[in-house]
Design a protein around this motif. Structure first.
Motif, mmCIF file in Angstrom:
data_model
loop_
_atom_site.group_PDB
_atom_site.id
_atom_site.type_symbol
_atom_site.label_atom_id
_atom_site.label_comp_id
_atom_site.label_asym_id
_atom_site.label_seq_id
_atom_site.Cartn_x
_atom_site.Cartn_y
_atom_site.Cartn_z
ATOM 1 N N ASN A 219 0.867 -1.309 0.018
ATOM 2 C CA ASN A 219 0.050 0.133 -0.170
ATOM 3 C C ASN A 219 0.973 1.245 0.026
ATOM 4 O OD1 ASN A 219 -2.733 -1.038 0.512
ATOM 5 N ND2 ASN A 219 -1.842 -1.961 2.170
ATOM 6 N N TYR A 220 1.305 1.562 -1.257
ATOM 7 C CA TYR A 220 2.095 2.855 -1.253
ATOM 8 C C TYR A 220 1.079 3.952 -1.983
ATOM 9 C CZ TYR A 220 5.569 5.983 -3.664
ATOM 10 O OH TYR A 220 6.433 7.230 -4.134
ATOM 11 N N ASP A 221 1.406 5.131 -1.136
ATOM 12 C CA ASP A 221 0.113 6.247 -1.637
ATOM 13 C C ASP A 221 0.984 7.457 -1.237
ATOM 14 O OD1 ASP A 221 -2.049 7.463 -2.741
ATOM 15 O OD2 ASP A 221 -3.286 6.418 -1.488
ATOM 16 N N TYR A 222 0.503 8.731 -1.815
ATOM 17 C CA TYR A 222 0.447 10.085 -1.616
ATOM 18 C C TYR A 222 -0.710 10.419 -0.824
ATOM 19 C CZ TYR A 222 4.120 9.442 -5.083
ATOM 20 O OH TYR A 222 5.060 9.224 -6.007
ATOM 21 N N VAL A 223 -0.669 11.003 0.228
ATOM 22 C CA VAL A 223 -1.745 11.484 0.981
ATOM 23 C C VAL A 223 -1.742 12.928 1.431
ATOM 24 C CG1 VAL A 223 -2.472 9.115 1.837
ATOM 25 C CG2 VAL A 223 -0.910 10.718 3.415
ATOM 26 N N ASN A 224 -2.577 13.666 1.484
ATOM 27 C CA ASN A 224 -2.728 14.964 1.728
ATOM 28 C C ASN A 224 -3.057 15.006 3.384
ATOM 29 O OD1 ASN A 224 -5.647 14.740 1.981
ATOM 30 N ND2 ASN A 224 -5.981 15.952 0.001
ATOM 31 N N GLU A 225 -3.318 16.182 3.876
ATOM 32 C CA GLU A 225 -3.492 16.125 5.422
ATOM 33 C C GLU A 225 -5.141 15.558 5.832
ATOM 34 O OE1 GLU A 225 -2.933 20.256 6.970
ATOM 35 O OE2 GLU A 225 -1.048 20.533 6.283
ATOM 36 N N PRO A 253 -1.315 2.283 -8.334
ATOM 37 C CA PRO A 253 -1.725 0.802 -8.370
ATOM 38 C C PRO A 253 -0.627 0.028 -9.041
ATOM 39 C CG PRO A 253 -3.641 2.212 -8.871
ATOM 40 C CD PRO A 253 -2.374 3.230 -9.075
ATOM 41 N N ASN A 254 -0.061 0.401 -10.009
ATOM 42 C CA ASN A 254 0.825 -0.360 -10.940
ATOM 43 C C ASN A 254 2.048 -0.647 -9.910
ATOM 44 O OD1 ASN A 254 3.596 0.131 -12.616
ATOM 45 N ND2 ASN A 254 1.907 -0.895 -14.031
ATOM 46 N N ASN A 256 2.335 -0.741 -6.886
ATOM 47 C CA ASN A 256 1.871 -1.870 -5.955
ATOM 48 C C ASN A 256 1.830 -3.094 -6.398
ATOM 49 O OD1 ASN A 256 1.959 -0.131 -3.349
ATOM 50 N ND2 ASN A 256 -0.103 0.970 -4.212
ATOM 51 N N GLU A 257 1.246 -3.223 -7.305
ATOM 52 C CA GLU A 257 0.956 -4.693 -8.055
ATOM 53 C C GLU A 257 2.280 -5.171 -8.373
ATOM 54 O OE1 GLU A 257 -1.915 -3.658 -11.098
ATOM 55 O OE2 GLU A 257 -3.513 -3.100 -9.638
ATOM 56 N N GLU A 258 3.122 -4.452 -9.175
ATOM 57 C CA GLU A 258 4.303 -4.797 -9.719
ATOM 58 C C GLU A 258 5.470 -5.385 -8.781
ATOM 59 O OE1 GLU A 258 5.228 -5.612 -13.171
ATOM 60 O OE2 GLU A 258 2.966 -5.334 -13.506
ATOM 61 N N PHE A 259 5.380 -4.544 -7.595
ATOM 62 C CA PHE A 259 6.201 -4.903 -6.520
ATOM 63 C C PHE A 259 5.817 -6.112 -5.971
ATOM 64 C CE2 PHE A 259 6.663 -4.281 -1.647
ATOM 65 C CZ PHE A 259 8.124 -4.670 -1.770
ATOM 66 N N VAL A 260 4.736 -6.656 -5.746
ATOM 67 C CA VAL A 260 4.404 -7.789 -5.072
ATOM 68 C C VAL A 260 4.705 -8.904 -5.840
ATOM 69 C CG1 VAL A 260 2.329 -9.100 -4.270
ATOM 70 C CG2 VAL A 260 2.196 -6.788 -3.748
ATOM 71 N N THR A 261 4.513 -8.640 -7.196
ATOM 72 C CA THR A 261 4.852 -9.661 -8.174
ATOM 73 C C THR A 261 6.289 -9.737 -8.245
ATOM 74 O OG1 THR A 261 2.805 -9.465 -9.700
ATOM 75 C CG2 THR A 261 4.561 -10.602 -10.568
ATOM 76 N N ALA A 262 7.202 -8.817 -8.294
ATOM 77 C CA ALA A 262 8.544 -8.965 -8.540
ATOM 78 C C ALA A 262 9.043 -9.510 -7.312
ATOM 79 C CB ALA A 262 8.952 -7.406 -8.756
ATOM 80 N N VAL A 263 8.948 -9.239 -6.038
ATOM 81 C CA VAL A 263 9.598 -9.661 -4.999
ATOM 82 C C VAL A 263 9.091 -11.235 -4.524
ATOM 83 C CG1 VAL A 263 9.975 -7.589 -3.959
ATOM 84 C CG2 VAL A 263 8.006 -8.644 -3.306
ATOM 85 N N ASN A 264 8.070 -11.622 -5.156
ATOM 86 C CA ASN A 264 7.760 -12.953 -4.528
ATOM 87 C C ASN A 264 7.990 -13.935 -5.898
ATOM 88 O OD1 ASN A 264 6.352 -12.259 -2.303
ATOM 89 N ND2 ASN A 264 4.190 -11.797 -3.278
ATOM 90 N N ALA A 265 8.610 -13.399 -6.836
ATOM 91 C CA ALA A 265 9.196 -14.355 -7.928
ATOM 92 C C ALA A 265 10.484 -15.093 -7.388
ATOM 93 C CB ALA A 265 9.619 -13.596 -9.212
ATOM 94 N N GLU A 266 10.840 -16.144 -8.013
ATOM 95 C CA GLU A 266 11.926 -17.195 -7.574
ATOM 96 C C GLU A 266 13.269 -15.864 -7.725
ATOM 97 O OE1 GLU A 266 14.527 -21.146 -8.233
ATOM 98 O OE2 GLU A 266 12.497 -20.728 -9.247
ATOM 99 N N ASP A 267 14.036 -15.574 -6.550
ATOM 100 C CA ASP A 267 15.225 -14.935 -6.735
ATOM 101 C C ASP A 267 14.534 -13.388 -7.020
ATOM 102 O OD1 ASP A 267 16.877 -16.652 -5.966
ATOM 103 O OD2 ASP A 267 17.267 -17.373 -8.046
ATOM 104 N N GLY A 268 13.306 -13.231 -6.715
ATOM 105 C CA GLY A 268 12.998 -11.742 -7.119
ATOM 106 C C GLY A 268 13.569 -10.546 -6.315
ATOM 107 N N SER A 269 13.389 -9.300 -7.023
ATOM 108 C CA SER A 269 13.861 -8.138 -6.355
ATOM 109 C C SER A 269 13.182 -7.090 -6.763
ATOM 110 C CB SER A 269 15.246 -8.165 -6.966
ATOM 111 O OG SER A 269 15.935 -6.849 -6.664
ATOM 112 N N VAL A 270 13.208 -5.856 -5.999
ATOM 113 C CA VAL A 270 12.319 -4.739 -6.687
ATOM 114 C C VAL A 270 13.007 -4.235 -7.736
ATOM 115 C CG1 VAL A 270 11.942 -2.338 -5.911
ATOM 116 C CG2 VAL A 270 12.276 -4.115 -4.071
ATOM 117 N N ALA A 271 14.415 -4.529 -7.968
ATOM 118 C CA ALA A 271 15.068 -4.199 -9.242
ATOM 119 C C ALA A 271 14.624 -4.764 -10.381
ATOM 120 C CB ALA A 271 16.772 -4.423 -9.060
ATOM 121 N N ASP A 272 13.712 -5.827 -10.318
ATOM 122 C CA ASP A 272 13.214 -6.506 -11.415
ATOM 123 C C ASP A 272 12.059 -5.681 -12.037
ATOM 124 O OD1 ASP A 272 14.944 -8.510 -11.592
ATOM 125 O OD2 ASP A 272 13.882 -9.672 -10.107
#
Length: 313
Positions: A219-225, A253-254, A256-272
């Motif tokens: 859950n990554y977001d930008y929020v106001n006050e 949303p992109n 967040n979704e891509e992050f979950v997919t990338a880090v859960n892959a075998e030998d996955g990384s945010v850098a992917d």
């Protein structure tokens, strides 16, 4: 591990135009911004005493306190681990000592066979990029101002993350060595990070949930006050879409979704993850913060992380 190019070529920005401004500083003004992601007004990696060509003034974010700040990876990977320290004098980074060392304390830059092999395969080697990272960090006071050399993007990725953590320590004056339990299994729980200061009305709020050793939610977001998301700001989204080809409604949303997919892959990384064109600053700040949360999850440390992000005007 799949080695997608994390950063396709960042221009060297003036000191006030730093990477992590993308976190909260796609300019919220429909006229001026237009959300142009090439200009940043907020950064977690800046020195409040530094000047820029535009003479930007830091209006929020604690200055770095003088001292030596250290970070060490706990575990070896391919016989090496990161050892890193920065020295701050008069609120500026005066020395950077980032390195990869083996159990004997020898630098990867001195491993002739390793350097020759990597140079042949990647076009770059540690004896080239490690000194470059250190020299350019001192010169620019920000890793975001270093143009990434193709073939060393994963090394730069960790360098950038660790610089961020060291600068946060320097702001707090905390000289205790930061220990990174790199490669450890992620421990179940919810890990949170929030920027302290608003830029153009928004700041980053980010959390990840780990279940059964995997990231189950981001859950990554930008929020106001008022706690409202930037992706719900219709004027902002329309403006940025017209000028950048994307907007928070799409790229948040992109990420967040891509992050979950990338880090859960075998030998996955945010850098992917692939850079999102038109939202590069936001993407790079996302990557840095995501890595910091993963480091927390490796240690099982659910203490909320507060980033005293710099805001300039």
């Amino acid at each position: 591990m799949k080695a997608k190019k994390l950063i396709v070529g960042m221009a060297v920005f003036s000191f006030a135009a730093l990477l992590l401004g993308g976190c909260g500083s796609d300019n919220n003004s429909a006229d001026s911004s237009s959300t142009n992601e090439t200009t940043s007004q907020s950064s977690t990696v800046a020195s409040s005493t530094a000047t820029s060509e535009s003479e930007a003034t830091v209006v929020a974010g604690a200055p770095m306190q003088d001292g030596t700040y250290k970070l060490e990876e706990k575990n070896y990977k391919n016989d090496y681990r990161v050892s890193f320290e920065i020295t701050v004098v008069d609120g500026k980074i005066t020395e950077s000592k980032y390195d990869n060392i083996n159990a004997d304390g020898e630098s990867k830059t001195e491993n002739t066979e390793y350097n020759e092999t990597m140079k042949e395969k990647a076009g770059i080697s540690p004896e080239e990029f490690i000194p470059k990272f250190n020299e350019e960090l001192v010169a620019a006071q920000s890793p975001s101002s270093i143009e990434v050399v193709s073939g060393a993007t994963h090394s730069f990725d960790s360098f950038q993350n660790y610089v961020q953590q060291l600068i946060q320590a320097a702001q707090a004056g905390n000289t205790e060595t930061i220990e990174i339990d790199n490669g450890a299994d992620l421990q179940d729980g919810t890990y949170t990070l929030e920027e302290k200061n608003y830029s153009n009305g928004y700041r980053v709020a980010f959390s990840i949930t780990v279940a059964d050793g995997k990231v189950s939610e981001s859950n990554y977001d930008y929020v106001n006050e008022a706690g409202e998301s930037k992706k719900d700001d219709a004027d902002y989204n329309e403006n940025m879409k017209a000028k950048s080809g994307t907007n928070p409604e799409e790229f948040i949303p992109n990420f967040n979704e891509e992050f979950v997919t990338a880090v859960n892959a075998e030998d996955g990384s945010v850098a992917d993850m692939d850079v999102v064109s038109g939202a590069t600053h936001s993407f790079h700040s996302f990557v840095i913060y995501a890595q910091q949360l993963l480091n927390a999850a490796e240690k099982g440390d659910q203490t909320p992380i507060e980033v005293d992000n710099f805001v300039t005007e």
